[in-house]
Design a protein around this motif. Structure first.
Motif, PDB file in Angstrom:
ATOM      1  N   ILE A  38     106.831   7.206 -78.235  1.00 36.46           N
ATOM      2  CA  ILE A  38     107.934   8.091 -78.607  1.00 36.46           C
ATOM      3  C   ILE A  38     107.592   9.547 -78.290  1.00 36.46           C
ATOM      4  N   GLY A  39     106.384   9.979 -78.673  1.00 32.54           N
ATOM      5  CA  GLY A  39     105.975  11.358 -78.422  1.00 32.54           C
ATOM      6  C   GLY A  39     105.963  11.692 -76.938  1.00 32.54           C
ATOM      7  N   TYR A  40     105.440  10.778 -76.128  1.00 28.81           N
ATOM      8  CA  TYR A  40     105.418  10.982 -74.677  1.00 28.81           C
ATOM      9  C   TYR A  40     106.834  11.113 -74.132  1.00 28.81           C
ATOM     10  N   SER A  41     107.716  10.249 -74.603  1.00 27.84           N
ATOM     11  CA  SER A  41     109.108  10.266 -74.165  1.00 27.84           C
ATOM     12  C   SER A  41     109.785  11.578 -74.535  1.00 27.84           C
ATOM     13  N   VAL A  42     109.545  12.052 -75.754  1.00 26.35           N
ATOM     14  CA  VAL A  42     110.143  13.312 -76.193  1.00 26.35           C
ATOM     15  C   VAL A  42     109.659  14.465 -75.317  1.00 26.35           C
ATOM     16  N   LEU A  43     108.359  14.499 -75.041  1.00 29.78           N
ATOM     17  CA  LEU A  43     107.809  15.579 -74.218  1.00 29.78           C
ATOM     18  C   LEU A  43     108.374  15.551 -72.803  1.00 29.78           C
ATOM     19  N   THR A  44     108.324  14.390 -72.152  1.00 31.83           N
ATOM     20  CA  THR A  44     108.710  14.327 -70.746  1.00 31.83           C
ATOM     21  C   THR A  44     110.214  14.346 -70.511  1.00 31.83           C
ATOM     22  N   ASP A  45     110.987  13.770 -71.443  1.00 31.58           N
ATOM     23  CA  ASP A  45     112.432  13.645 -71.223  1.00 31.58           C
ATOM     24  C   ASP A  45     113.255  14.743 -71.882  1.00 31.58           C
ATOM     25  N   PHE A  46     112.673  15.485 -72.820  1.00 33.92           N
ATOM     26  CA  PHE A  46     113.436  16.517 -73.514  1.00 33.92           C
ATOM     27  C   PHE A  46     112.757  17.887 -73.508  1.00 33.92           C
ATOM     28  N   VAL A  47     111.492  17.957 -73.953  1.00 29.87           N
ATOM     29  CA  VAL A  47     110.821  19.251 -74.024  1.00 29.87           C
ATOM     30  C   VAL A  47     110.671  19.868 -72.636  1.00 29.87           C
ATOM     31  N   LEU A  48     110.057  19.144 -71.713  1.00 26.57           N
ATOM     32  CA  LEU A  48     109.821  19.722 -70.376  1.00 26.57           C
ATOM     33  C   LEU A  48     111.116  20.045 -69.634  1.00 26.57           C
ATOM     34  N   PRO A  49     112.144  19.192 -69.667  1.00 28.85           N
ATOM     35  CA  PRO A  49     113.397  19.596 -69.028  1.00 28.85           C
ATOM     36  C   PRO A  49     114.005  20.861 -69.640  1.00 28.85           C
ATOM     37  N   LEU A  50     113.941  21.005 -70.959  1.00 33.85           N
ATOM     38  CA  LEU A  50     114.455  22.232 -71.578  1.00 33.85           C
ATOM     39  C   LEU A  50     113.642  23.448 -71.158  1.00 33.85           C
ATOM     40  N   VAL A  51     112.316  23.305 -71.148  1.00 31.32           N
ATOM     41  CA  VAL A  51     111.456  24.419 -70.754  1.00 31.32           C
ATOM     42  C   VAL A  51     111.699  24.795 -69.294  1.00 31.32           C
ATOM     43  N   ASN A  52     111.865  23.803 -68.440  1.00 30.02           N
ATOM     44  CA  ASN A  52     112.130  24.097 -67.023  1.00 30.02           C
ATOM     45  C   ASN A  52     113.518  24.692 -66.830  1.00 30.02           C
ATOM     46  N   PHE A  53     114.468  24.315 -67.664  1.00 31.27           N
ATOM     47  CA  PHE A  53     115.790  24.952 -67.638  1.00 31.27           C
ATOM     48  C   PHE A  53     115.663  26.429 -67.983  1.00 31.27           C
ATOM     49  N   ILE A  54     114.868  26.738 -69.018  1.00 31.30           N
ATOM     50  CA  ILE A  54     114.609  28.131 -69.395  1.00 31.30           C
ATOM     51  C   ILE A  54     113.932  28.862 -68.246  1.00 31.30           C
ATOM     52  N   ARG A  55     113.004  28.182 -67.579  1.00 30.55           N
ATOM     53  CA  ARG A  55     112.225  28.792 -66.490  1.00 30.55           C
ATOM     54  C   ARG A  55     113.102  29.222 -65.320  1.00 30.55           C
ATOM     55  N   ILE A  56     114.227  28.541 -65.126  1.00 33.26           N
ATOM     56  CA  ILE A  56     115.158  28.924 -64.067  1.00 33.26           C
ATOM     57  C   ILE A  56     115.732  30.315 -64.339  1.00 33.26           C
ATOM     58  N   HIS A  57     115.905  30.653 -65.612  1.00 35.82           N
ATOM     59  CA  HIS A  57     116.589  31.889 -65.985  1.00 35.82           C
ATOM     60  C   HIS A  57     115.651  33.032 -66.357  1.00 35.82           C
ATOM     61  N   THR A  58     114.423  32.721 -66.779  1.00 33.02           N
ATOM     62  CA  THR A  58     113.483  33.777 -67.171  1.00 33.02           C
ATOM     63  C   THR A  58     112.100  33.439 -66.603  1.00 33.02           C
ATOM     64  N   GLY A  59     111.202  34.392 -66.683  1.00 30.69           N
ATOM     65  CA  GLY A  59     109.846  34.153 -66.203  1.00 30.69           C
ATOM     66  C   GLY A  59     109.029  33.371 -67.209  1.00 30.69           C
ATOM     67  N   VAL A  60     108.712  32.139 -66.880  1.00 32.55           N
ATOM     68  CA  VAL A  60     107.890  31.284 -67.734  1.00 32.55           C
ATOM     69  C   VAL A  60     106.888  30.560 -66.850  1.00 32.55           C
ATOM     70  N   LYS A  61     105.603  30.647 -67.196  1.00 32.91           N
ATOM     71  CA  LYS A  61     104.558  30.004 -66.388  1.00 32.91           C
ATOM     72  C   LYS A  61     103.845  28.867 -67.090  1.00 32.91           C
ATOM     73  N   ALA A  62     104.011  28.771 -68.427  1.00 31.69           N
ATOM     74  CA  ALA A  62     103.228  27.766 -69.149  1.00 31.69           C
ATOM     75  C   ALA A  62     103.962  27.299 -70.401  1.00 31.69           C
ATOM     76  N   LEU A  63     103.559  26.141 -70.860  1.00 28.53           N
ATOM     77  CA  LEU A  63     103.966  25.595 -72.152  1.00 28.53           C
ATOM     78  C   LEU A  63     102.690  25.468 -72.967  1.00 28.53           C
ATOM     79  N   TYR A  64     102.706  25.912 -74.228  1.00 27.72           N
ATOM     80  CA  TYR A  64     101.487  25.780 -75.016  1.00 27.72           C
ATOM     81  C   TYR A  64     101.795  25.332 -76.438  1.00 27.72           C
ATOM     82  N   ILE A  65     100.753  24.836 -77.076  1.00 22.89           N
ATOM     83  CA  ILE A  65     100.836  24.358 -78.455  1.00 22.89           C
ATOM     84  C   ILE A  65      99.577  24.798 -79.203  1.00 22.89           C
ATOM     85  N   TYR A  66      99.667  24.753 -80.517  1.00 24.88           N
ATOM     86  CA  TYR A  66      98.491  24.839 -81.370  1.00 24.88           C
ATOM     87  C   TYR A  66      98.376  23.478 -82.048  1.00 24.88           C
TER      88      TYR A  66
END
Length: 198
Positions: A123-151
């Motif tokens: 489930i966690g893998y699916s959430v990351l690859t199918d939702f988190v990364l697509p949203l982050v890459n959508f943001i990246r189209i509009h603003t400068g973003v080079k990385a995704l990070y977590i604590y």
């Protein structure tokens, strides 16, 4: 240009098992949120954040929280929170480099859902690859973003899990530098991990 516009507007909001819903669109239905559970004691703060702080952060524009729900019956399977940020790496000769990024500030799978649906794996893998990364890459189209990070919580099993999801750790010296400069107090004791985009 037409192709680029289409790519910017197409945002995957569902996969085979799940769809995502912005928490603001779920205000009327508190039952799913109130019953959300994180099994590990160390993850209780993730549970409390969803139940008590997520909407406060939404209203203050500090973060955006998304609920991951089952397409079959709308059960709450997981949630994640994103916020725009940056981190600074200490390079040689007292030179530092600031990297624009998105912080995956909260990420948890609902223990109740996992136990009642053992047939749905990763489930966690699916959430990351199918939702988190697509949203982050959508943001990246509009603003400068080079990385995704977590604590990440400082548990070896969890660290190894994030490494399998393509997150990396810094050397102890560089990690200490990041923790001194940009680590929020609420992530005290957690481990900085990142993945570069694009």
């Amino acid at each position: 240009m037409q192709n680029r516009m289409q790519n910017m507007l197409l945002l995957p909001l569902e996969n085979e098992n799940f769809f995502i819903q912005h928490i603001q669109d779920n205000i009327e239905d508190r039952t799913a949120i109130d019953s959300f559970s994180v099994g590990q004691k160390s993850g209780k703060e993730l549970e409390l954040y969803l139940k008590h702080t997520a909407l406060v952060d939404e209203n203050a524009s500090f973060a955006r929280t998304y609920l991951v729900k089952s397409k079959k019956n709308c059960e709450l399977a997981a949630y994640f929170t994103l916020r725009n940020s940056l981190f600074t790496l200490d390079l040689e000769n007292d030179y530092f480099y600031t990297i624009p990024a998105v912080e995956l500030s909260n990420f948890a799978v609902n223990t109740v859902f996992r136990s009642t649906h053992p047939e749905i794996e990763k489930i966690g893998y699916s959430v990351l690859t199918d939702f988190v990364l697509p949203l982050v890459n959508f943001i990246r189209i509009h603003t400068g973003v080079k990385a995704l990070y977590i604590y990440a919580l400082p548990e070896q099993k969890l660290i190894e899990h994030y490494e399998r999801l393509s997150f990396h750790r810094l050397t102890p010296e560089k990690e200490k530098y990041v923790h001194q400069h940009v680590k929020p107090k609420y992530d005290d004791g957690c481990i900085f991990m990142y993945q570069m985009l694009g």
